[in-house]
Design an enzyme around this catalytic site. Structure first.
Site, PDB file in Angstrom:
ATOM      1  N   LYS A  72      72.700  42.400  17.077  1.00 49.12           N
ATOM      2  CA  LYS A  72      72.938  41.324  18.050  1.00 49.12           C
ATOM      3  C   LYS A  72      74.410  41.336  18.456  1.00 49.12           C
ATOM      4  O   LYS A  72      75.294  41.571  17.612  1.00 49.12           O
ATOM      5  CB  LYS A  72      72.572  39.976  17.421  1.00 49.12           C
ATOM      6  CG  LYS A  72      72.564  38.808  18.408  1.00 49.12           C
ATOM      7  CD  LYS A  72      72.069  37.544  17.716  1.00 49.12           C
ATOM      8  CE  LYS A  72      72.013  36.348  18.634  1.00 49.12           C
ATOM      9  NZ  LYS A  72      71.588  35.113  17.958  1.00 49.12           N
ATOM     10  N   SER A 147      67.987  32.507  20.427  1.00 47.26           N
ATOM     11  CA  SER A 147      68.898  33.243  21.262  1.00 47.26           C
ATOM     12  C   SER A 147      68.792  34.751  21.091  1.00 47.26           C
ATOM     13  O   SER A 147      69.186  35.501  21.970  1.00 47.26           O
ATOM     14  CB  SER A 147      70.334  32.810  20.965  1.00 47.26           C
ATOM     15  OG  SER A 147      70.691  33.145  19.626  1.00 47.26           O
ATOM     16  N   SER A 171      67.220  31.105  15.876  1.00 48.41           N
ATOM     17  CA  SER A 171      67.349  32.223  16.818  1.00 48.41           C
ATOM     18  C   SER A 171      66.803  33.560  16.369  1.00 48.41           C
ATOM     19  O   SER A 171      66.763  34.498  17.167  1.00 48.41           O
ATOM     20  CB  SER A 171      68.818  32.410  17.190  1.00 48.41           C
ATOM     21  OG  SER A 171      69.177  31.453  18.134  1.00 48.41           O
TER      22      SER A 171
END
Ligand code: GLN
Length: 484
Positions: A72, A147, A171
């Site tokens: 990420k 997210s 997330s």
């Protein structure tokens, strides 16, 4: 067997038998990104193969050696951009490796790129990325969740076997549920946050997306552990989280079902019945099921809203054009430079959160908002602690409804924020949880449910999740259109 959807374990066997080399494996997955990621938008950058190979160690005894993964974009990798999907950090190149990256490199993994996410990990759909949206591989008109939607979409579509994400309010788990894969959020302090760009530090924790429970346990075994660079890490011994994965439940396992979650208002009926079916399955495997209540959970999304914004406002104050990232060049005074830089480089959602965060912390408002939120947080911890006196684990839905359409909540911010309804209390209390697939809706959209345990109960969570997974076929199902 297609390599695309092979597990880490199967890929390791191929490497060990010398049926394929790690360079060939990397090439294979790089090509898959080239072929499929144009429409999926899961990666912000896929690195050049040579540079990936030169950025890793080689530890042939590690179960992860030679296995490609995606990171990420809020986790720092040395000499790589870490943009947090924000314009603010589009030119920010990290000078060091996050602790998790160091560990993964030591284990010989191939870190092939940066995963798309909501800007500064703030969102539930990856629509707030400043660069591009990500899409759900099961239905390209829908969001992959957020997210960490990029991490989950890439793993679900077989573009990479595993990906790291980060959790502040859900997330990793929400995208996992929306994309039909496994997502874990470890106990706060089990995994170092050193090199994770902070959103709300008291809640932030790095998590893992994989297609199977075993693979998830494998990656956690690599990244967990105490770290001198993060004083909030716990003193835990190096653990092999795969060792209890026997396919059997613990003798006498008692699981609590959060009744007020399963029967929450507005709960999608298909999601509810698939979660109920998962509970029935666990019961048939030998678990004792008890209905329990956690009244404070009903307030967790609101509590999370306040605490996360308060911490975000303070963490994001460092992005002022002086020390990191972009700087407005036209400003005449220092103050104007701060203001213009922040005005130009943060997206709308991030700005809104900073404003709200400063408001709830301000002298006149703190007692009403921030301090009350902390009181509810303490209550939540107490209720959960009491529950774990009677039961070993809890089950709760991950999502209230299947993945929504792109743009569905563009004008309905409340619905977007309510996506954290079932996940945020786990972050607020610091306990570990995993989301695993439990079926599909009539429209063929994946659904996941959570297994939640007391602090440092990862081994029991994985054991239980594995036993469930092995008695189902969900992890063997993959979205159509992503074959070689
Ligand atoms: N949806 C939550 C938020 O927008 C989750 C964020 C996260 O876990 N990083 O804050």
């Amino acid at each position: 067997m297609s390599l695309a959807f092979a597990t880490i374990k199967q890929l390791r066997e191929k490497l060990a038998k010398k049926e394929i080399t790690s360079a060939e494996l990397l090439s294979y997955f790089t090509k898959r990104f080239e072929k499929f990621d144009g429409k999926l938008g899961s990666a912000l950058e896929i690195f050049d193969e040579k540079s990936v190979l030169s950025h890793t160690g080689s530890n042939n005894s590690s179960e992860l050696s030679g296995i490609p993964g995606l990171i990420k974009d809020n986790i720092c990798q040395k000499d790589r951009v870490a943009s947090c999907s924000s314009k603010m950090l589009e030119n920010f190149i990290s000078t060091y490796d996050a602790t998790v990256i160091q560990k993964l490199k030591t284990d010989g993994t191939l870190l092939m790129g940066r995963a798309n996410c909501d800007e500064f990990a703030m969102g539930s759909s990856t629509e707030y990325s400043a660069y591009k949206k990500a899409y759900n591989p099961w239905d390209i008109t829908r969001v992959p969740g957020g997210s960490g939607g990029g991490s989950a979409a890439a793993v679900a579509a077989g573009l990479v076997p595993w990906a790291l994400g980060s959790e502040t309010g859900g997330s990793v788990r929400l995208p996992a549920a929306f994309c039909g894969i496994v997502g874990s959020k470890p106990t706060y302090g089990l995994v170092s946050r050193y090199g994770l760009i902070a959103y709300a530090s008291s809640l932030d924790q790095i998590g893992i997306n994989t297609r199977t429970v075993y693979d998830n346990a494998l990656v956690l075994s690599s990244i967990a552990g105490n770290d001198v660079n993060d004083s909030s890490t716990l003193n835990v011994e190096k653990t092999d989280y795969t060792k209890n994965l026997t396919g059997k439940l613990k003798e006498g396992l008692t699981i609590g079902i959060i009744d007020n979650a399963l029967n929450a208002e507005g709960m999608d009926q298909e999601v509810k019945s698939l979660t109920q079916a998962a509970i029935d399955k666990l019961e048939s495997l030998g678990a004792k099921i008890k209905l329990v209540k956690m009244p404070s959970m009903d307030y967790s999304a609101a509590t999370y809203f306040i605490i996360s914004r308060a911490e975000a406002a303070s963490n994001l104050a460092r992005f002022d054009g002086v020390r990191y990232g972009l700087r407005n060049k036209g400003a005449k005074t220092l103050n104007e430079m701060y203001c213009q830089t922040r005005k130009d480089s943060f997206g709308t959602e991030v700005k809104a959160r900073i404003l709200i965060g400063n408001y709830v912390l301000s002298a006149g408002q703190a007692a009403e908002y921030y301090e009350n939120a902390q009181k509810v947080q303490r209550l939540m911890r107490k209720e959960l602690n009491d529950l774990f006196g009677d039961i070993d684990l809890l089950i709760c839905p991950t999502q209230a409804a299947p993945a929504f359409k792109i743009g569905a909540f563009a004008k309905d911010k409340l619905q977007m924020d309510l996506q954290d309804y079932f996940t945020a209390f786990v972050n607020l209390t610091g306990v570990p949880a995993i989301s695993i697939p439990c079926g599909f809706t009539k429209d063929k959209l994946p659904v996941g449910f959570q297994i939640i345990g007391p602090h440092l109960s990862e081994e029991l969570i994985f054991q239980t999740a594995y036993a469930y997974e092995q008695s189902t076929e969900w992890h063997k199902m993959h979205p159509a259109g992503y074959e070689d």
